[in-house]
Design a protein around this motif. Structure first.
Motif, short mmCIF file in Angstrom:
data_model
loop_
_atom_site.label_atom_id
_atom_site.label_comp_id
_atom_site.label_asym_id
_atom_site.label_seq_id
_atom_site.Cartn_x
_atom_site.Cartn_y
_atom_site.Cartn_z
N GLY A 124 7.47 13.54 -9.50
CA GLY A 124 8.68 13.25 -10.27
C GLY A 124 8.56 13.62 -11.73
N VAL A 125 7.59 13.03 -12.41
CA VAL A 125 7.42 13.28 -13.84
C VAL A 125 7.04 14.75 -14.08
N GLY A 126 6.15 15.29 -13.23
CA GLY A 126 5.71 16.66 -13.41
C GLY A 126 6.85 17.66 -13.33
N LEU A 127 7.73 17.51 -12.32
CA LEU A 127 8.84 18.45 -12.16
C LEU A 127 9.92 18.24 -13.23
N MET A 128 10.36 17.02 -13.41
CA MET A 128 11.48 16.79 -14.33
C MET A 128 11.11 17.05 -15.78
N SER A 129 9.88 16.76 -16.14
CA SER A 129 9.45 16.99 -17.53
C SER A 129 8.94 18.40 -17.77
N GLY A 130 8.55 19.06 -16.68
CA GLY A 130 7.97 20.40 -16.82
C GLY A 130 6.49 20.37 -17.11
N GLN A 131 5.91 19.18 -17.18
CA GLN A 131 4.47 19.05 -17.43
C GLN A 131 3.98 17.72 -16.88
N TYR A 132 2.68 17.64 -16.63
CA TYR A 132 2.11 16.41 -16.08
C TYR A 132 0.71 16.19 -16.64
N HIS A 133 0.40 14.94 -16.97
CA HIS A 133 -0.91 14.57 -17.48
C HIS A 133 -1.54 13.53 -16.55
N PRO A 134 -2.71 13.84 -15.97
CA PRO A 134 -3.37 12.91 -15.05
C PRO A 134 -3.64 11.53 -15.66
N LYS A 135 -3.72 11.43 -16.98
CA LYS A 135 -3.99 10.15 -17.63
C LYS A 135 -2.92 9.11 -17.31
N GLN A 136 -1.72 9.60 -16.94
CA GLN A 136 -0.63 8.66 -16.65
C GLN A 136 -0.98 7.73 -15.49
N LEU A 137 -1.75 8.26 -14.52
CA LEU A 137 -2.12 7.44 -13.37
C LEU A 137 -3.08 6.32 -13.76
N LEU A 138 -3.90 6.56 -14.78
CA LEU A 138 -4.87 5.56 -15.21
C LEU A 138 -4.20 4.37 -15.87
N LYS A 139 -2.93 4.52 -16.22
CA LYS A 139 -2.17 3.43 -16.83
C LYS A 139 -1.27 2.73 -15.82
N ASN A 140 -1.36 3.12 -14.57
CA ASN A 140 -0.49 2.56 -13.53
C ASN A 140 -1.17 1.36 -12.89
N GLY A 141 -0.63 0.17 -13.15
CA GLY A 141 -1.25 -1.07 -12.66
C GLY A 141 -1.45 -1.13 -11.17
N PRO A 142 -0.42 -0.84 -10.34
CA PRO A 142 -0.60 -0.89 -8.89
C PRO A 142 -1.67 0.07 -8.39
N VAL A 143 -1.78 1.24 -9.00
CA VAL A 143 -2.81 2.20 -8.59
C VAL A 143 -4.19 1.63 -8.87
N VAL A 187 0.85 -1.20 0.00
CA VAL A 187 0.00 0.00 0.00
C VAL A 187 0.88 1.25 0.00
N VAL A 188 1.90 1.26 0.85
CA VAL A 188 2.82 2.40 0.90
C VAL A 188 3.51 2.58 -0.45
N SER A 189 3.94 1.48 -1.04
CA SER A 189 4.63 1.54 -2.32
C SER A 189 3.74 2.13 -3.41
N SER A 190 2.46 1.82 -3.37
CA SER A 190 1.53 2.36 -4.37
C SER A 190 1.43 3.88 -4.25
N VAL A 191 1.40 4.38 -3.02
CA VAL A 191 1.36 5.83 -2.81
C VAL A 191 2.63 6.48 -3.34
N VAL A 192 3.78 5.85 -3.07
CA VAL A 192 5.05 6.40 -3.55
C VAL A 192 5.09 6.38 -5.08
N GLN A 193 4.55 5.33 -5.70
CA GLN A 193 4.51 5.28 -7.16
C GLN A 193 3.69 6.43 -7.73
N ILE A 194 2.57 6.73 -7.08
CA ILE A 194 1.76 7.87 -7.51
C ILE A 194 2.58 9.15 -7.43
N SER A 195 3.36 9.28 -6.35
CA SER A 195 4.21 10.46 -6.19
C SER A 195 5.25 10.54 -7.30
#
Length: 293
Positions: free
Chosen positions: A137-156, A124-132
Motif C-alpha cells: 500500500g504505502v510503497g505503491l501509493m507513495s512511490g517509495q518504501y522504507h523497510p524501517k516502517q515495519l520496525l515501528k509496527n506494534g502488531p508486527v 495473526v491474519v490481520s498482522s500479515v495484512v497490516q504488513i501488506s
C-alpha cells in the motif's frame, strides 16, 4: 443458525453505528492518539493474549502465515490483471482491492462467530495484512518504501515476540498475562467505534465515479472469498482456521486505504464510496459463510 449469526453480527453493527453517530455529532473519537493507542498498544496486547492464551503451536501459526501470504500474493496477481484489463490505476487501486479490512472489522467478526479460537487466528491474519498495507500500500501509493516502517509496527513486533515465545515454550507470568488481557479487552470495541467514526468522515462529491467504485466494491469481497477458498483447500488447515481465513478475506475495502489515498493525493472519493458499498456486501457474505460453516 440464522439467529446465531444475527446475534454475532448485531453487536458489531451496533457498536460501529455508535461510532458513526459519535463521529457525526461529537469529537470524542477525533483525537489521533486514540487510533495510535489501539494500533501500538491494544492490537499488540490482543495479539499476544490471543495467541499465547490459546497455546497455539508454532506449526499452526506457520500454516496461518503461509496461507495468508499465499492468498494475498494470488490476489495481487489476479488484481494486477484485472486492473490492466479495466484500464484503472495500479498505483492507487491495487492495494485497496488486495488488502481486506481484517483488523477493525474482521477481528470482531471472527471473534463473534468462532470465539477465542477464531480470535487467535484472526489476529495473526490481520498482522500479515497490516504488513501488506505498509509495504504494498504505502510503497505503491507513495512511490517509495522504507523497510524501517515495519520496525515501528506494534502488531508486527508482537507477532515476532509471540513466535519466539511459542518456539522456545516460554510462558509469561500470570500477572503479565492478566495485564495484557485487561488491555486487550478495550481493543475490539474501540476498533469498531473508530471504524464507525472513520466512515462518518467520508465525503463523496462526484456521482459520476459511482460505476467503478461499485464494480470494485463487489470485486474485493467476492474475489477475496474465491481466492481464499482455493488456497485453503490446498493446505492442511483445521475447520476453524479455514473458516476464519475465508471470512477475513471476504472483508470490505479497509479504511486505511482511504487514509493512504488522502495522504498521497489519490482518488479518495472513490475509495470512500468503495468502503461504504463494500461494507454491507461483506457483511452479507460473512453471514452466509458463517451459516455454511
Amino acid at each position: 443458525m440464522l439467529s446465531s449469526i444475527t446475534l454475532a453480527l448485531t453487536p458489531i453493527i451496533l457498536i460501529a453505528g455508535l461510532g458513526f453517530l459519535l463521529g457525526k455529532r461529537t469529537d470524542y473519537l477525533d483525537a489521533p492518539q486514540i487510533g495510535n493507542l489501539i494500533s501500538n498498544i491494544g492490537m499488540p496486547a490482543l495479539l499476544l493474549t490471543s495467541v499465547l492464551s490459546m497455546n497455539m503451536e508454532i506449526y499452526s501459526m506457520a500454516k496461518i502465515l503461509l496461507a495468508s501470504i499465499l492468498i494475498l500474493f494470488t490476489m495481487t496477481l489476479i488484481t494486477l490483471a484485472f486492473l490492466k484489463l479495466t484500464g484503472q490505476s495500479i498505483r492507487f487501486y491495487l492495494s485497496p482491492l488486495v488488502n481486506p479490512n481484517a483488523g477493525n472489522l474482521g477481528i470482531p467478526i471472527a471473534y463473534a462467530l468462532f470465539g477465542e479460537s477464531g480470535l487467535a487466528v484472526a489476529v495473526v491474519v490481520s498482522s500479515v495484512v497490516q504488513i501488506s498495507h505498509f509495504t504494498l500500500g504505502v510503497g505503491l501509493m507513495s512511490g517509495q518504501y522504507h523497510p524501517k516502517q515495519l520496525l515501528k509496527n506494534g502488531p508486527v513486533i508482537a507477532l515476532l515476540i509471540g513466535v519466539i515465545a511459542l518456539s522456545l515454550s516460554i510462558k509469561l507470568p500470570d500477572a503479565i498475562m492478566n495485564t495484557l488481557t485487561m488491555v486487550s479487552q478495550i481493543t475490539l470495541p474501540m476498533m469498531l467505534l473508530l471504524l464507525g467514526n472513520s466512515l462518518s468522515k467520508l465525503t463523496i462529491k462526484d456521482s459520476g465515479k459511482l460505476k467503478n467504485a461499485v464494480l470494485f466494491s463487489f470485486y474485493r469481497p467476492f474475489m477475496g472469498t474465491l481466492v481464499a477458498l482455493g488456497i485453503t483447500s490446498l493446505l492442511p488447515l483445521t475447520p476453524v482456521e479455514k473458516s476464519v481465513l475465508i471470512i477475513l478475506n471476504a472483508m470490505p475495502v479497509a479504511v486505511i486505504s482511504y487514509m493512504l489515498a488522502t495522504k498521497y493525493k489519490g482518488p479518495k472519493e472513490e475509495m470512500a464510496l468503495m468502503i461504504l458499498v463494500s461494507l454491507p456486501i461483506s457483511l452479507g457474505i460473512s453471514g452466509m459463510l458463517g451459516w455454511l460453516f
